[in-house]
Design a protein around this motif. Sequence first.
Motif, short mmCIF file in Angstrom:
data_model
loop_
_atom_site.label_atom_id
_atom_site.label_comp_id
_atom_site.label_asym_id
_atom_site.label_seq_id
_atom_site.Cartn_x
_atom_site.Cartn_y
_atom_site.Cartn_z
N GLU A 293 48.75 40.94 45.83
CA GLU A 293 47.61 41.71 46.30
C GLU A 293 47.54 43.07 45.60
N SER A 294 48.69 43.68 45.38
CA SER A 294 48.73 44.96 44.68
C SER A 294 48.25 44.80 43.24
N ARG A 295 48.69 43.74 42.58
CA ARG A 295 48.25 43.50 41.19
C ARG A 295 46.76 43.21 41.14
N ARG A 296 46.24 42.48 42.15
CA ARG A 296 44.81 42.19 42.18
C ARG A 296 43.99 43.47 42.31
N ARG A 297 44.43 44.36 43.23
CA ARG A 297 43.70 45.61 43.42
C ARG A 297 43.76 46.48 42.18
#
Length: 231
Positions: free
Chosen positions: A19-23
Amino acid sequence: MNPEEVEDRYRRRREAGEESRRRTRVRLVEAADRLFRERGYAATTVSAITDQAGVSLQTLYLACGSKRDVFRAAATAAAGGPESEDWPAAVRAELTAAVGTDPDITAYLRAVARVFVAVTTRTTAYRRLYREAVAVEPTLAEDWLAVQSQADAALRAAATQIPPSALRPDLDADTVFLTLWALASPEVYDAVIDRAGRTPDEFEHWLSTTLIAALTLPQHSSRDSRQRELE
């Protein structure tokens, strides 16, 4: 801690990392989009993109790749949204949402016109940017061909979803696609908007009524004309 708890902890960490990489990727693509539109491809540096996004150069390379990759991602996002990585899939999803549950061919073709005008309007800047970028980085010509191929794939997918029973009997699938490809093309859109001085709404109305007249049985075209008169 038992094995199930350990596995659950690793799963939650993995999901949090994804999720952090997506954001981060979305933030980079949005920052790049603003800069490409403001400065053009040549004048936009990867350092400017990372400064705008508030991340390091290493983060950009890990999340998106090269400047060319970021540019391609920004163009795709313009067509289908900030998290879109598949142009045809994004357009198909938007078309499905626009059509809803109405199976009528006139409603479907009006939705096709609405969606493709919206996508063409959103990607106008990138058609210009790609032409400019190819002049300074010729390898981007391959990406521009890929973008055009994706747009064609989205049109072909739209053509295959038209209910065959409502089409004119003399039309085959390839003719339906070619009709969509010719009438809904960005080149026709640009000519109508820029040279004929019409608005996107006017182009959408022309496109929908022309598609209905060209592709459907007479009763569908007549019914759509009567509905337009009532509107």
